[in-house]
Design a protein around this motif. Structure first.
Motif, PDB file in Angstrom:
ATOM      1  N   GLU A  25      -9.585   7.201  -2.394  1.00  0.00           N
ATOM      2  CA  GLU A  25      -9.754   5.785  -2.012  1.00  0.00           C
ATOM      3  C   GLU A  25      -8.435   5.415  -1.316  1.00  0.00           C
ATOM      4  OE1 GLU A  25     -10.523   1.103  -3.534  1.00  0.00           O
ATOM      5  OE2 GLU A  25     -10.645   3.124  -4.960  1.00  0.00           O
ATOM      6  N   LEU A  26      -7.291   5.706  -1.847  1.00  0.00           N
ATOM      7  CA  LEU A  26      -6.025   5.388  -1.311  1.00  0.00           C
ATOM      8  C   LEU A  26      -5.644   6.088   0.000  1.00  0.00           C
ATOM      9  CD1 LEU A  26      -3.423   3.876  -1.803  1.00  0.00           C
ATOM     10  CD2 LEU A  26      -2.564   5.656  -2.789  1.00  0.00           C
ATOM     11  N   ASP A  27      -6.031   7.449   0.099  1.00  0.00           N
ATOM     12  CA  ASP A  27      -5.840   8.302   1.325  1.00  0.00           C
ATOM     13  C   ASP A  27      -6.750   7.455   2.561  1.00  0.00           C
ATOM     14  OD1 ASP A  27      -3.959   9.698   0.191  1.00  0.00           O
ATOM     15  OD2 ASP A  27      -5.452  11.494  -0.488  1.00  0.00           O
ATOM     16  N   ASP A  28      -8.122   7.291   2.227  1.00  0.00           N
ATOM     17  CA  ASP A  28      -8.779   6.718   3.108  1.00  0.00           C
ATOM     18  C   ASP A  28      -8.333   5.254   4.009  1.00  0.00           C
ATOM     19  OD1 ASP A  28     -10.300   8.644   2.775  1.00  0.00           O
ATOM     20  OD2 ASP A  28     -11.968   7.837   1.484  1.00  0.00           O
ATOM     21  N   LEU A  29      -7.854   4.660   2.858  1.00  0.00           N
ATOM     22  CA  LEU A  29      -7.447   3.237   3.461  1.00  0.00           C
ATOM     23  C   LEU A  29      -5.940   3.479   4.103  1.00  0.00           C
ATOM     24  CD1 LEU A  29      -8.190   0.415   3.209  1.00  0.00           C
ATOM     25  CD2 LEU A  29      -6.853   0.240   0.943  1.00  0.00           C
ATOM     26  N   GLU A  45      -7.086   4.737   7.479  1.00  0.00           N
ATOM     27  CA  GLU A  45      -7.729   3.713   8.168  1.00  0.00           C
ATOM     28  C   GLU A  45      -6.536   2.726   8.835  1.00  0.00           C
ATOM     29  OE1 GLU A  45      -9.830  -0.385   6.885  1.00  0.00           O
ATOM     30  OE2 GLU A  45     -10.901   1.661   6.334  1.00  0.00           O
ATOM     31  N   ARG A  46      -5.460   2.500   8.273  1.00  0.00           N
ATOM     32  CA  ARG A  46      -4.454   1.393   8.724  1.00  0.00           C
ATOM     33  C   ARG A  46      -3.471   2.311   9.455  1.00  0.00           C
ATOM     34  NH1 ARG A  46      -3.008  -2.701   3.985  1.00  0.00           N
ATOM     35  NH2 ARG A  46      -5.153  -3.350   3.483  1.00  0.00           N
ATOM     36  N   ASN A  47      -3.665   3.884   9.536  1.00  0.00           N
ATOM     37  CA  ASN A  47      -2.442   4.563  10.194  1.00  0.00           C
ATOM     38  C   ASN A  47      -1.205   4.340   9.838  1.00  0.00           C
ATOM     39  OD1 ASN A  47      -4.567   5.410  12.266  1.00  0.00           O
ATOM     40  ND2 ASN A  47      -4.276   3.635  13.488  1.00  0.00           N
ATOM     41  N   LEU A  48      -1.281   4.472   8.539  1.00  0.00           N
ATOM     42  CA  LEU A  48       0.323   4.432   7.899  1.00  0.00           C
ATOM     43  C   LEU A  48       0.550   5.939   7.309  1.00  0.00           C
ATOM     44  CD1 LEU A  48      -0.379   1.222   5.486  1.00  0.00           C
ATOM     45  CD2 LEU A  48       0.856   1.494   7.737  1.00  0.00           C
ATOM     46  N   LYS A  49      -0.208   6.744   7.359  1.00  0.00           N
ATOM     47  CA  LYS A  49       0.065   8.047   6.725  1.00  0.00           C
ATOM     48  C   LYS A  49       0.671   9.182   7.763  1.00  0.00           C
ATOM     49  CE  LYS A  49      -1.385  11.127   3.239  1.00  0.00           C
ATOM     50  NZ  LYS A  49      -2.588  11.631   2.246  1.00  0.00           N
ATOM     51  N   LEU A  87       0.897  -1.327  -0.099  1.00  0.00           N
ATOM     52  CA  LEU A  87      -0.009  -0.243   0.177  1.00  0.00           C
ATOM     53  C   LEU A  87       0.829   1.378   0.089  1.00  0.00           C
ATOM     54  CD1 LEU A  87      -3.065   0.540  -0.147  1.00  0.00           C
ATOM     55  CD2 LEU A  87      -2.901   0.733   2.529  1.00  0.00           C
ATOM     56  N   LEU A  88       1.957   1.368   0.643  1.00  0.00           N
ATOM     57  CA  LEU A  88       2.784   2.580   0.643  1.00  0.00           C
ATOM     58  C   LEU A  88       3.574   2.594  -0.536  1.00  0.00           C
ATOM     59  CD1 LEU A  88       4.444   2.129   4.421  1.00  0.00           C
ATOM     60  CD2 LEU A  88       2.850   3.718   3.451  1.00  0.00           C
ATOM     61  N   GLN A  89       3.903   1.402  -1.170  1.00  0.00           N
ATOM     62  CA  GLN A  89       4.352   1.557  -2.597  1.00  0.00           C
ATOM     63  C   GLN A  89       3.561   1.889  -3.426  1.00  0.00           C
ATOM     64  OE1 GLN A  89       5.796  -2.545  -3.388  1.00  0.00           O
ATOM     65  NE2 GLN A  89       7.850  -2.298  -2.272  1.00  0.00           N
TER      66      GLN A  89
END
Length: 83
Positions: A72-76, A79-83, A14-16
């Motif tokens: 969609e990507l930003d929301d995900l 949600e996973r606390n990756l940003k 997802l980060l890639q």
């Protein structure tokens, strides 16, 4: 290989994907600016015509496609606390 849905990707994948989309958004911004420049040049040189509207249609498609995918990507990512 079948493309996976964003929700099926691992955190690393997802980060890639976020990195790829960031660089794609820079390219889209350049293309949109270039197409808008063509429209202005065409209006100044000739006037408003059918061929002037074609680059505007391409710019509109670039803007809409990138907006929905990144939301969609930003929301995900949030949600996973990756940003």
């Amino acid at each position: 290989m079948n493309p996976k849905e964003l929700s099926e990707l691992t955190d690393q994948e997802l980060l890639q994907e976020a990195k790829k989309r960031r660089s794609a958004s820079i390219l889209n911004a350049f293309l949109i600016g270039f197409l808008i420049g063509i429209v202005f040049y065409s209006i100044v040189k000739n006037s408003l015509g059918f061929l002037t509207l074609i680059p505007l249609g391409f710019a509109y498609k670039l803007i809409n496609n990138s907006k929905y995918k990144s939301k969609e990507l930003d929301d995900l990512l949030r949600e996973r606390n990756l940003k």
